[in-house]
Scaffold this motif. Structure first.
Motif, short mmCIF file in Angstrom:
data_model
loop_
_atom_site.label_atom_id
_atom_site.label_comp_id
_atom_site.label_asym_id
_atom_site.label_seq_id
_atom_site.Cartn_x
_atom_site.Cartn_y
_atom_site.Cartn_z
N LEU A 67 3.94 -0.75 0.30
CA LEU A 67 2.51 -0.77 0.66
C LEU A 67 1.75 0.32 -0.09
N ARG A 68 2.30 1.55 -0.04
CA ARG A 68 1.60 2.68 -0.64
C ARG A 68 1.41 2.44 -2.15
N GLY A 69 0.17 2.67 -2.60
CA GLY A 69 -0.10 2.51 -4.04
C GLY A 69 -0.26 1.07 -4.50
N SER B 37 7.34 1.48 4.16
CA SER B 37 6.03 1.79 3.56
C SER B 37 6.06 1.74 2.03
N GLU C 73 2.21 -8.28 -4.03
CA GLU C 73 1.36 -9.41 -4.39
C GLU C 73 0.24 -8.96 -5.33
N VAL C 74 -0.35 -7.80 -5.00
CA VAL C 74 -1.44 -7.29 -5.82
C VAL C 74 -0.92 -6.88 -7.20
N ILE D 170 -6.42 11.04 -1.86
CA ILE D 170 -6.96 9.85 -2.52
C ILE D 170 -7.82 9.08 -1.51
N GLY D 171 -9.10 8.94 -1.78
CA GLY D 171 -10.00 8.24 -0.85
C GLY D 171 -10.36 6.86 -1.36
N SER E 196 -8.67 3.50 0.29
CA SER E 196 -8.61 2.51 1.37
C SER E 196 -9.59 2.83 2.50
N THR F 6 0.36 -3.34 -3.02
CA THR F 6 1.44 -4.22 -2.53
C THR F 6 2.01 -5.08 -3.68
N PHE G 163 -0.26 10.62 6.97
CA PHE G 163 -1.58 10.19 6.51
C PHE G 163 -2.61 10.31 7.62
N ILE H 121 -9.22 5.53 5.32
CA ILE H 121 -8.02 5.49 6.19
C ILE H 121 -6.75 5.44 5.34
N TRP H 122 -5.65 5.78 5.99
CA TRP H 122 -4.31 5.87 5.36
C TRP H 122 -4.29 6.93 4.26
N THR H 123 -5.16 7.95 4.39
CA THR H 123 -5.27 8.96 3.34
C THR H 123 -4.09 9.92 3.42
N GLY I 87 -8.37 -2.67 1.66
CA GLY I 87 -7.10 -2.13 1.16
C GLY I 87 -6.85 -2.70 -0.23
N SER I 88 -6.19 -3.85 -0.26
CA SER I 88 -5.94 -4.51 -1.55
C SER I 88 -7.26 -4.83 -2.24
C1 FAD Z 1 2.50 5.50 3.34
C2 FAD Z 1 1.15 5.06 2.85
C3 FAD Z 1 0.34 5.98 2.22
C4 FAD Z 1 -0.92 5.57 1.78
N1 FAD Z 1 -1.74 6.51 1.20
C5 FAD Z 1 -2.99 6.17 0.82
C6 FAD Z 1 -3.87 7.15 0.28
O1 FAD Z 1 -3.51 8.32 0.12
N2 FAD Z 1 -5.12 6.78 -0.04
C7 FAD Z 1 -5.57 5.49 0.10
O2 FAD Z 1 -6.71 5.20 -0.24
N3 FAD Z 1 -4.76 4.52 0.64
C8 FAD Z 1 -3.49 4.84 1.00
N4 FAD Z 1 -2.65 3.89 1.54
C9 FAD Z 1 -3.16 2.54 1.77
C10 FAD Z 1 -2.57 1.49 0.83
O3 FAD Z 1 -3.09 1.63 -0.47
C11 FAD Z 1 -2.91 0.11 1.44
O4 FAD Z 1 -2.15 -0.01 2.62
C12 FAD Z 1 -2.59 -1.01 0.51
O5 FAD Z 1 -3.46 -0.98 -0.60
C13 FAD Z 1 -2.71 -2.37 1.23
O6 FAD Z 1 -3.95 -2.48 1.86
P1 FAD Z 1 -4.06 -2.92 3.40
O7 FAD Z 1 -3.12 -2.06 4.18
O8 FAD Z 1 -5.49 -2.91 3.77
O9 FAD Z 1 -3.48 -4.40 3.44
P2 FAD Z 1 -4.24 -5.73 3.04
O10 FAD Z 1 -5.02 -5.52 1.79
O11 FAD Z 1 -4.99 -6.23 4.23
O12 FAD Z 1 -3.04 -6.69 2.71
C14 FAD Z 1 -2.28 -7.33 3.74
C15 FAD Z 1 -1.30 -8.30 3.07
O13 FAD Z 1 -2.03 -9.30 2.34
C16 FAD Z 1 -1.60 -9.34 0.98
N5 FAD Z 1 -2.74 -9.61 0.10
C17 FAD Z 1 -3.93 -8.97 0.09
N6 FAD Z 1 -4.71 -9.46 -0.90
C18 FAD Z 1 -3.98 -10.42 -1.54
C19 FAD Z 1 -4.25 -11.28 -2.64
N7 FAD Z 1 -5.43 -11.25 -3.30
N8 FAD Z 1 -3.28 -12.15 -3.03
C20 FAD Z 1 -2.08 -12.19 -2.37
N9 FAD Z 1 -1.78 -11.39 -1.31
C21 FAD Z 1 -2.72 -10.52 -0.90
C22 FAD Z 1 -1.04 -7.97 0.70
O14 FAD Z 1 -0.11 -8.00 -0.37
C23 FAD Z 1 -0.41 -7.61 2.03
O15 FAD Z 1 0.89 -8.17 2.12
C24 FAD Z 1 -1.38 4.24 1.98
C25 FAD Z 1 -0.53 3.32 2.62
C26 FAD Z 1 0.72 3.71 3.05
C27 FAD Z 1 1.60 2.72 3.72
#
Ligand code: FAD
Length: 382
Positions: A363-365, A360, A369-370, A129-130, A132, A367, A216, A161-163, A137-138
């Protein structure tokens, strides 16, 4: 809008399917093919996925034309539920079966379907999944990796990243900016591509997580060519496509069954007479799991009927992930304070690993809050 979780009775075909999967799992365990682990859906094991393909457990709902069996979503539900509950290492084919294959079926060209789907069904072709990026991220709409038009296709540049399993997979469905970012229309100008990860210009680097596993990765694209046949849907429609894909990503029982093998091991390792405290803790966890399972089955039924359960899926993932993080913590406190709780070495090792891994889960899929923001929007509250 209100949330609809209808009580669903599994059809006879699903019960038949459950018998088949259980018999397959018994054989695999007897042959020493795997040791039950938590979050088996993140453990990459090519051989085990090939066995699942041979047994007919991948691409079950897809049309026969592309290697599938045109079965119902509820039959597939039973297959994934049994594999997860057994702690089987199904991570290699999980993403392809759950979301990339269905996404290609809905939005891909026939050339792309022919190139990818039969290999997924055999358990030999794996997807990533591409979404993040280092700064996205969020807030997925802020992706900066981009695609530019060239003769017969697109030139891709940027970084994901985090793929999950990205360093081991064959194809990534990725979200790229194909028009300059417009702050007034943040969701416009994005496109999804199916990218061959063996193409020239793709660099992959595995990232080690807190538990020491390389689950990842970071993937860099330098002038990677993607043919027109590998564009999903219409150019510029990527946001609509990616949100549809996320509903599939969030709606399955892996969002509450990751730690089920830990509960099973806890019961297996427990002393003959549990204390009332242990009984209460285990009973509470099992009751919560049963309620979430009812929700998951009703979401599968809604998908089967062609509905869009995005809000229900977000709710189930949020509740499921909260429980998945809570269970290992409850068991840890029992192990520390109650001598009448499970104390064997294999159980304690599984518990220790799961406590670290569980960080994790939320976080995955997406958070909490989102997800809660999505639920509020789905209910018309924001
Ligand atoms: C084990 C694992 C596997 C993963 N696999 C994949 C993958 O295969 N492909 C892929 O694309 N990604 C993958 N991810 C990434 C994952 O989708 C992101 O980590 C996640 O979407 C959060 O993004 P971020 O890490 O950039 O955190 P951020 O978006 O920077 O968030 C940091 C914090 O701020 C909070 N926050 C952010 N925006 C808001 C808002 N609007 N309101 C309130 N709070 C907010 C979040 O809830 C979080 O607590 C993976 C992550 C993990 C841990």
């Amino acid at each position: 809008m209100s949330l609809a979780f209808e009580a669903v009775v599994l059809p006879p075909a699903a019960h038949e399917m459950r018998k088949r999967v259980r018999s397959f799992l018994r054989e695999q365990l007897a042959a020493g093919a795997f040791v039950p682990r938590c979050s088996g859906w993140t453990i990459f094991d090519r051989e085990f996925s090939r066995s699942c393909g041979q047994a007919g457990f991948i691409g079950l709902t897809w049309p026969c034309e592309w290697g599938g069996q045109a079965r119902s979503t509820l039959e597939r539900y039973v297959v994934v539920e049994e594999l997860l509950a057994a702690g089987a290492p199904v991570g290699a084919h999980w993403i392809a079966d759950r979301q990339s294959g269905p996404q290609i079926l809905r939005h891909g060209s026939d050339a792309l379907k022919a190139a990818v789907l039969p290999g997924i069904v055999r358990g030999e072709l794996f997807c990533a999944i591409g979404m993040s990026e280092p700064d996205s991220g969020s807030d997925l709409a802020s992706v900066r990796s981009r695609g530019e038009r060239v003769d017969n296709g697109w030139r891709i540049n940027g970084r994901k990243i985090w793929t999950s399993s990205g360093h081991l997979a064959d194809v990534m469905i990725g979200l790229f900016r194909t028009d300059p970012a417009d702050p007034k229309r943040r969701h416009a100008g994005l496109t999804q591509f199916a990218i061959d990860l063996h193409s020239p210009g793709v660099t992959r680097r595995a990232i080690r997580n807190i538990s020491g596993r390389e689950d990842f990765s970071e993937i860099t694209f330098d002038d990677v060519f993607v043919p027109d046949t590998h564009v999903l849907g219409q150019v510029g429609d990527g946001w609509k496509l990616v949100t549809g894909e996320l509903a599939y990503e969030r709606s399955g029982p892996e969002r509450f069954l990751s730690v089920f093998p830990l509960l099973v091991e806890c019961l297996r390792a427990r002393p003959k007479a549990d204390s009332p405290l242990v009984q209460a803790e285990l009973g509470r966890s099992v009751a919560h799991l049963a309620a979430l399972r009812r929700m998951a089955i009703s979401i599968a039924a809604k998908l089967d009927a062609g509905g869009d359960p995005a809000t229900e899926a977000a709710l189930m993932k949020d509740l499921g992930n909260a429980l998945e993080r809570e269970i290992p913590e409850r068991l840890r406190s029992l192990a520390l304070t109650d001598p009448a709780s499970a104390q064997t070495a294999p159980y304690r090792a599984l518990l220790a690993h799961t406590i670290v891994d569980a960080t994790s889960y939320t976080l995955r899929g997406g958070t909490p809050e989102v997800l809660r923001g999505m639920i509020a929007r789905g209910l018309g509250l924001r």
